[in-house]
Scaffold this active site. Structure first.
Site, PDB file in Angstrom:
ATOM      1  N   SER A 163       3.574   1.032  -3.504  1.00 18.92           N
ATOM      2  CA  SER A 163       3.597   2.678  -4.449  1.00 18.92           C
ATOM      3  C   SER A 163       4.987   3.442  -3.250  1.00 18.92           C
ATOM      4  O   SER A 163       5.263   3.164  -2.113  1.00 18.92           O
ATOM      5  CB  SER A 163       2.627   3.198  -4.958  1.00 18.92           C
ATOM      6  OG  SER A 163       3.304   4.637  -5.727  1.00 18.92           O
ATOM      7  N   ASP A 238       5.932   0.435 -15.776  1.00 18.48           N
ATOM      8  CA  ASP A 238       5.599   1.575 -14.128  1.00 18.48           C
ATOM      9  C   ASP A 238       6.788   2.152 -14.342  1.00 18.48           C
ATOM     10  O   ASP A 238       7.998   2.071 -14.243  1.00 18.48           O
ATOM     11  CB  ASP A 238       5.707  -0.023 -13.073  1.00 18.48           C
ATOM     12  CG  ASP A 238       5.967   1.084 -12.003  1.00 18.48           C
ATOM     13  OD1 ASP A 238       5.808   2.055 -11.262  1.00 18.48           O
ATOM     14  OD2 ASP A 238       5.537   0.682 -10.727  1.00 18.48           O
ATOM     15  N   HIS A 268       1.779   0.697 -13.166  1.00 17.10           N
ATOM     16  CA  HIS A 268       1.292   1.347 -11.315  1.00 17.10           C
ATOM     17  C   HIS A 268       0.401   1.463 -11.585  1.00 17.10           C
ATOM     18  O   HIS A 268      -0.056   2.240 -12.139  1.00 17.10           O
ATOM     19  CB  HIS A 268       2.505   2.800 -11.879  1.00 17.10           C
ATOM     20  CG  HIS A 268       2.730   2.923 -10.008  1.00 17.10           C
ATOM     21  ND1 HIS A 268       3.686   2.200  -9.525  1.00 17.10           N
ATOM     22  CD2 HIS A 268       1.699   3.361  -9.635  1.00 17.10           C
ATOM     23  CE1 HIS A 268       3.325   3.046  -8.394  1.00 17.10           C
ATOM     24  NE2 HIS A 268       2.544   3.352  -8.397  1.00 17.10           N
TER      25      HIS A 268
END
Length: 295
Positions: A163, A238, A268
């Site tokens: 991320s 996500d 996610h």
């Protein structure tokens, strides 16, 4: 398009809802950090036993950057030196630390049979952009410069993260290409934020800074040519899926070798949840295979 979660992912998502898990935008940064840290107890798998885990302190103009060096029991060495993955944790540049990603780093060290150094870069909103970028670049440069002392082969230095950490890994790779930075052998981008404007996190991170700055959104760089080989992982459910897909395609279009892995039924953040989601463990193993083939 509609996404169907894998059964275990759907069960985890349902459990989150039933537990009344608060949305991050309803919390202060400090509260969100505590909540995120506490969540690892129920989601992280058992930590693999390694040869050693050692604290590091990386000198920097703004103050020492804490880090942690993971050495697995099985380590690939050439002339007593080993490959290394410099890892930047996720958390939207606001939450996360060495502890939240401790098990992930242990697993990557074990699966890749290499040294992993996790970097505890400064967080927003106390330290806004580009503090995290500066820390990521400074840390990577210091590790490369001190590779021999750390038992690391500087020619086999990879960067990676999930991320926001994937964002930082992409930025470090670009900065090394365009400056006098160390040679980066590869980049592991786990559902990376390459062009994201996820509100709560981005507002804390960017403040009044220019979102068009490539150090915030590496997808805005005009050319991705000359970057190191990349492993790009995305998840179907996500909000960052499309930008990860697009970044992988742009890398390929620029002639960069790309290994792409998509987990259509995951959300996610799943990569750290190996206790609950078997796909997370499969993902870590696959990255380890790629790292071993890379260097």
């Amino acid at each position: 398009m509609p996404v169907t979660l894998d059964p275990d992912a759907a069960a985890v998502y349902k459990a989150f809802q039933e537990a009344g898990r608060p949305a991050y935008e309803t919390l202060t940064a400090a509260e969100a950090r505590e909540f995120y840290l506490a969540a690892r107890v129920v989601s992280n798998p058992e930590p693999p036993e390694l040869q050693s885990v050692q604290p590091l302190s990386i000198p920097a103009a703004q103050g020492a950057i804490p880090a942690r060096l993971y050495t697995p029991k099985t380590l690939r060495k050439t002339s007593r030196l080993a490959p290394c993955l410099v890892f930047f944790h996720g958390g939207g540049w606001v939450i996360g630390n060495l502890e939240t990603h401790d098990v992930v780093c242990r697993k990557l060290a074990q699966e890749g049979e290499l040294i992993v150094i996790s970097v505890d870069y400064r967080l927003a909103p106390e330290h806004k952009f580009p503090a995290a970028v500066d820390d990521a670049i400074t840390s990577t440069e210091w590790i490369a410069a001190n590779a021999g002392k750390l038992g690391i082969d500087a020619s086999r230095l990879t960067v990676g993260g999930d991320s926001a950490g994937g964002n930082l890994a992409a930025v470090v790779s670009l900065a090394a290409r365009d400056g006098n930075g160390p040679k980066i052998a590869g980049q592991v981008l786990i559902y990376p934020a390459t062009h994201s404007v996820v509100g709560w996190f981005m507002n804390h991170y960017m403040g009044d800074a220019d979102i068009n700055d490539w150090r915030a959104s590496p997808a805005r760089v005009s050319s991705l040519a000359g970057l190191p080989p990349a492993y790009v992982l995305t998840a179907g459910a996500d909000p960052l899926r499309d930008e990860g897909d697009e970044y992988a395609e742009r890398l390929r279009g620029a002639g960069v070798p790309v290994t792409y892995r998509h987990f259509p039924g995951q959300f996610h953040g799943f990569f750290t949840m190996g206790k609950l989601l078997q796909q997370a463990n499969l993902a870590a193993s696959a990255i380890g295979v790629w790292l071993k083939a890379l260097n």
